[in-house]
Design a protein around this motif. Sequence first.
Motif, PDB file in Angstrom:
ATOM      1  N   THR A   1      -1.819   1.855   9.996  1.00 52.94           N
ATOM      2  CA  THR A   1      -1.622   1.675   8.558  1.00 52.94           C
ATOM      3  C   THR A   1      -1.923   2.988   7.828  1.00 52.94           C
ATOM      4  O   THR A   1      -3.008   3.550   7.988  1.00 52.94           O
ATOM      5  CB  THR A   1      -2.541   0.568   8.010  1.00 52.94           C
ATOM      6  N   PRO A   2      -0.998   3.502   7.052  1.00 51.09           N
ATOM      7  CA  PRO A   2      -1.236   4.777   6.350  1.00 51.09           C
ATOM      8  C   PRO A   2      -2.248   4.605   5.220  1.00 51.09           C
ATOM      9  O   PRO A   2      -2.495   3.488   4.752  1.00 51.09           O
ATOM     10  CB  PRO A   2       0.147   5.140   5.808  1.00 51.09           C
ATOM     11  N   PRO A   3      -2.845   5.701   4.754  1.00 53.78           N
ATOM     12  CA  PRO A   3      -3.779   5.631   3.632  1.00 53.78           C
ATOM     13  C   PRO A   3      -3.115   4.996   2.414  1.00 53.78           C
ATOM     14  O   PRO A   3      -1.958   5.279   2.103  1.00 53.78           O
ATOM     15  CB  PRO A   3      -4.136   7.101   3.378  1.00 53.78           C
ATOM     16  N   ALA A   4      -3.854   4.129   1.746  1.00 56.89           N
ATOM     17  CA  ALA A   4      -3.319   3.409   0.595  1.00 56.89           C
ATOM     18  C   ALA A   4      -3.507   4.214  -0.686  1.00 56.89           C
ATOM     19  O   ALA A   4      -4.357   5.106  -0.765  1.00 56.89           O
ATOM     20  CB  ALA A   4      -4.024   2.059   0.457  1.00 56.89           C
ATOM     21  N   ASP A   5      -2.714   3.876  -1.678  1.00 59.23           N
ATOM     22  CA  ASP A   5      -2.908   4.480  -2.998  1.00 59.23           C
ATOM     23  C   ASP A   5      -4.239   4.027  -3.598  1.00 59.23           C
ATOM     24  O   ASP A   5      -4.938   4.812  -4.236  1.00 59.23           O
ATOM     25  CB  ASP A   5      -1.761   4.082  -3.937  1.00 59.23           C
ATOM     26  N   VAL A   6      -4.579   2.743  -3.403  1.00 62.81           N
ATOM     27  CA  VAL A   6      -5.841   2.192  -3.892  1.00 62.81           C
ATOM     28  C   VAL A   6      -6.442   1.301  -2.811  1.00 62.81           C
ATOM     29  O   VAL A   6      -5.729   0.490  -2.210  1.00 62.81           O
ATOM     30  CB  VAL A   6      -5.654   1.364  -5.183  1.00 62.81           C
TER      31      VAL A   6
END
Length: 300
Positions: free
Chosen positions: A70-75
Motif C-alpha cells: 500500500t503506497p503512502p496515503a495523503d492523510v
Amino acid sequence: MTVATLEVPPASPRVTGIRSVTVIGSGVIGTSVALAVRRSGAEVALIDADADAVAEAERMGAGVRFTPDTPPADVVVIATPPSSVARVLREAQERGLGAVYTDVASTKGVIVAEAARAGCDLTTYVPGHPMAGRELSGPAAARADMFAGRPWVLCPGPGTPWEAVRPVVELAEACRATVRLLPSRRHDRIVAAVSHTPHLVSAALAARFAEAEETVLSLAGKGLRDTTRIAAGLPELWCDILEQNAEPVAVVLDEVVRDLTAAAAALRSGGTDVLKDLLVRGNRGRHRVVDAFPAAESAF
C-alpha cells in the motif's frame, strides 16, 4: 501560511485534493470516517490489530486491508483509544504511512504533549476530533453520514503549516462536517462540559438501576431511557477518555455535584427556592442546547 491566519474554506461535497487515506482503527468512528471518505471518491486502506474488525469494515465497503504494498496515503487517520494515539502516531510516522497525520480522539492536550515527548513530527500532525459518535461500538455500528452537519474540531499547533492542515480540512469536509479550529487545551475544557461530564452523570443515574427489580424497570418511561442512553458506552474506552481529560472533567463534575448536593439539602429542608432556581437554570440551559443544534440526535 500558519494556522494563526488560517481561514477554513466553505465545505465541499467531495474530496478536492485527497486521493488516498489510511485509517488505523476499524471501530465505529474509524469505519465511519472510512465509509464517508470512500463515498467521496478516495481510496481507503484499513489497519487494525483485530483482523475480524478489518474484514467486517471491508464487507461494508469502507476500504481494503492495508498491505506492505500500500503506497503512502495523503492523510493517515488514527482512530484508536486516546492513550495509544501518540504511540501509534510515532510508529506510523516511522513507517512513512502518509504525508499528513490526524486523529479522532476526544481529548487533545495530553495526546499532543505525549506526542512531543515521543519525538513525533508535530509539523505533519493535525490533532482532530469529530464531534459525533454513538453509544454502540464496532464497525457494524458505523455510518457514512455520522459526521454530516456536525463540528469537526482541529487543534493544529501554532507553527503547523497550512500545507499540513489543508488535507485534514478536506478530509473533514469530505465527511460533510463543519471544521472548527481550537487550541487543544480549550477543546479539552469544552468537551469536558459538553461530552465527558454528561457521560459520567448518565452513568451515575443508570447505575441506580443496575440491580433494580423488574417491577421497577417496568415502570420506566422514555425520560429515563433518554437520560441513560449514553451510559451504554464501552467502560474501558470511557475510562481511557476520562483519565486523559481528568482535571477539566473533575472541575465540571464538581459544579454538577454542588447543584445536586444543594438540591438534596433543599428537599430535606423544604428549600423550594433552591429547587426552583436549579429547575429554571435547567430550562434555560436546555433551550440553549436545543437552539444550538435543533435537529441533532447523536451524542458526542
